[in-house]
Motif scaffolding. Sequence first.
Motif, short mmCIF file in Angstrom:
data_model
loop_
_atom_site.label_atom_id
_atom_site.label_comp_id
_atom_site.label_asym_id
_atom_site.label_seq_id
_atom_site.Cartn_x
_atom_site.Cartn_y
_atom_site.Cartn_z
N GLY A 83 -23.30 0.89 47.34
CA GLY A 83 -22.31 1.65 46.95
C GLY A 83 -22.21 1.79 45.33
O GLY A 83 -22.70 0.63 44.50
N LYS A 84 -21.81 2.65 44.49
CA LYS A 84 -21.48 2.76 43.38
C LYS A 84 -20.23 3.17 42.85
O LYS A 84 -19.80 4.00 43.56
CB LYS A 84 -22.52 3.56 42.83
N VAL A 85 -19.82 2.61 42.07
CA VAL A 85 -18.37 2.85 41.56
C VAL A 85 -18.39 3.15 39.90
O VAL A 85 -18.80 2.22 39.24
CB VAL A 85 -17.30 1.96 41.69
N LEU A 86 -18.32 4.20 39.41
CA LEU A 86 -18.36 4.49 37.91
C LEU A 86 -17.04 4.29 37.15
O LEU A 86 -16.01 4.99 37.61
CB LEU A 86 -18.94 5.86 37.52
N ILE A 87 -17.01 3.27 36.45
CA ILE A 87 -15.81 2.81 35.85
C ILE A 87 -16.22 2.52 34.28
O ILE A 87 -17.21 1.92 34.13
CB ILE A 87 -14.91 1.43 36.37
N GLN A 88 -15.58 3.23 33.55
CA GLN A 88 -15.94 3.00 31.86
C GLN A 88 -14.66 2.52 31.24
O GLN A 88 -13.58 2.95 31.34
CB GLN A 88 -16.27 4.28 31.28
N ARG A 89 -14.77 1.48 30.20
CA ARG A 89 -13.74 1.09 29.55
C ARG A 89 -13.51 1.92 28.27
O ARG A 89 -14.65 2.54 27.70
CB ARG A 89 -14.10 -0.26 28.70
N ASP A 90 -12.43 2.34 27.96
CA ASP A 90 -12.21 3.06 26.85
C ASP A 90 -12.54 2.37 25.58
O ASP A 90 -12.20 1.04 25.50
CB ASP A 90 -10.72 3.74 26.52
N LEU A 113 -21.36 -7.47 47.84
CA LEU A 113 -22.01 -8.10 46.57
C LEU A 113 -21.61 -7.36 45.53
O LEU A 113 -22.08 -6.31 45.44
CB LEU A 113 -23.23 -8.62 46.68
N LEU A 114 -20.45 -7.65 44.88
CA LEU A 114 -20.04 -6.68 43.68
C LEU A 114 -20.89 -7.12 42.61
O LEU A 114 -20.73 -8.39 42.09
CB LEU A 114 -18.63 -7.08 43.50
N LEU A 115 -21.42 -6.01 41.79
CA LEU A 115 -22.28 -6.19 40.76
C LEU A 115 -21.84 -5.75 39.54
O LEU A 115 -21.74 -4.59 39.27
CB LEU A 115 -23.57 -5.63 41.07
N ASP A 116 -21.70 -6.94 38.43
CA ASP A 116 -21.34 -6.35 37.08
C ASP A 116 -21.45 -7.55 36.45
O ASP A 116 -20.97 -8.62 36.44
CB ASP A 116 -19.70 -5.93 36.83
N PRO A 117 -22.64 -7.20 35.25
CA PRO A 117 -22.72 -8.63 34.38
C PRO A 117 -21.79 -9.04 33.41
O PRO A 117 -21.82 -10.29 33.10
CB PRO A 117 -24.22 -7.94 33.53
N ALA A 120 -14.63 -9.10 30.94
CA ALA A 120 -13.95 -9.43 29.85
C ALA A 120 -12.51 -9.69 30.02
O ALA A 120 -12.01 -10.66 30.49
CB ALA A 120 -14.43 -8.28 28.79
N THR A 121 -11.98 -8.49 30.17
CA THR A 121 -10.51 -8.54 30.60
C THR A 121 -9.94 -8.55 32.03
O THR A 121 -9.14 -9.06 32.37
CB THR A 121 -9.56 -7.12 29.96
N GLY A 122 -11.06 -8.24 32.66
CA GLY A 122 -11.16 -8.10 34.20
C GLY A 122 -10.67 -6.81 34.42
O GLY A 122 -10.79 -6.41 35.63
N GLY A 123 -10.11 -5.82 33.60
CA GLY A 123 -9.83 -4.67 33.94
C GLY A 123 -10.65 -3.73 35.12
O GLY A 123 -10.09 -3.22 35.93
N SER A 124 -11.75 -3.85 34.42
CA SER A 124 -12.80 -2.82 35.33
C SER A 124 -13.05 -3.45 36.80
O SER A 124 -12.96 -2.70 37.78
CB SER A 124 -14.19 -2.89 34.63
N ALA A 125 -13.22 -4.69 36.84
CA ALA A 125 -13.51 -5.18 37.99
C ALA A 125 -12.30 -5.30 38.94
O ALA A 125 -12.31 -5.03 40.13
CB ALA A 125 -13.70 -6.73 37.95
N ILE A 126 -10.90 -5.50 38.45
CA ILE A 126 -9.84 -5.08 39.28
C ILE A 126 -9.68 -3.70 39.85
O ILE A 126 -9.48 -3.67 41.01
CB ILE A 126 -8.59 -5.38 38.39
N LYS A 127 -10.16 -2.82 39.02
CA LYS A 127 -9.95 -1.41 39.58
C LYS A 127 -11.10 -1.17 40.70
O LYS A 127 -10.66 -0.57 41.47
CB LYS A 127 -10.32 -0.45 38.42
N CYS A 128 -11.96 -1.81 40.38
CA CYS A 128 -13.23 -1.62 41.49
C CYS A 128 -12.96 -2.25 42.81
O CYS A 128 -13.05 -1.74 43.77
CB CYS A 128 -14.71 -2.19 40.85
N ILE A 129 -12.15 -3.42 42.73
CA ILE A 129 -11.70 -4.20 44.02
C ILE A 129 -10.50 -3.33 44.49
O ILE A 129 -10.79 -3.33 45.80
CB ILE A 129 -11.28 -5.70 43.62
#
Length: 196
Positions: A83-90, A113-117, A120-129
């Motif tokens: 699956g894909k989730v498009l999240i971009q940091r401003d 298996l959530l994939l992001d290398p 940093a703040t965790g904001g993107s991963a939290i949104k995805c979860i």
Amino acid sequence: MTIIRDQNTPRGDFVFYSDRVIRLLVEEGLNYLPVVSKEVITPMGVPFQGVTFEGRICGVSIMRAGESMEQGLRDVCTSVRIGKVLIQRDERTAQPKLYYSKLPKDIADRWVLLLDPMLATGGSAIKCIEVLLEAGVKEERILFINLICSPEGALTMLERFPKLQIITAEIDEGMDEHKFILPGLGDFGDRYFGTE
Ligand code: PRP
Ligand code: URA
């Protein structure tokens, strides 16, 4: 890790050595899946007490940088669904924005298996979860495969999602005023995809 952190590493080497570490991380992540006993008979006619995983998995990549980890997952799990989730940091505020998500229909029954290398703040991963939980995925069935995290990011994630498991190569020292990881490796997506 030294090669990919080096600002003088050319892009080809950055991609090659990132892929090597990512492959190791994916393999390690698979070790966290629960197994049940399984007996097989070897060609010697002798029983061997082994194990097998009876569940189903899928990958979910946080675009764009997380897409770099998809091949590492495909290399070890044949025909894995992703699956894909498009999240971009401003770039100015470092706040994440959700643009798009497309997940396997039966994701609620799978280990993810959530994939992001980069964490940093965790904001993107939290949104995805949050997207995954809304789709019915159980928190304890999410394995976050990550290359480098900040201590703040890791703590924030685990406070918010205590049953989440994070498999990372290195926990760094912190972040700068723009919320980039220190010492870090710079902008992973730009270096991997050549958009610096
Ligand atoms: C990067 C990275 C993570 C996020 C981490 O993506 O891949 O998704 O930042 O930062 P955070 O923990 O503070 O949210 P970015 O939004 O820069 O986009 P990219 O994947 O296109 O590089
Ligand atoms: N995203 C990156 O690519 N690098 C960082 O250090 C932080 C977020």
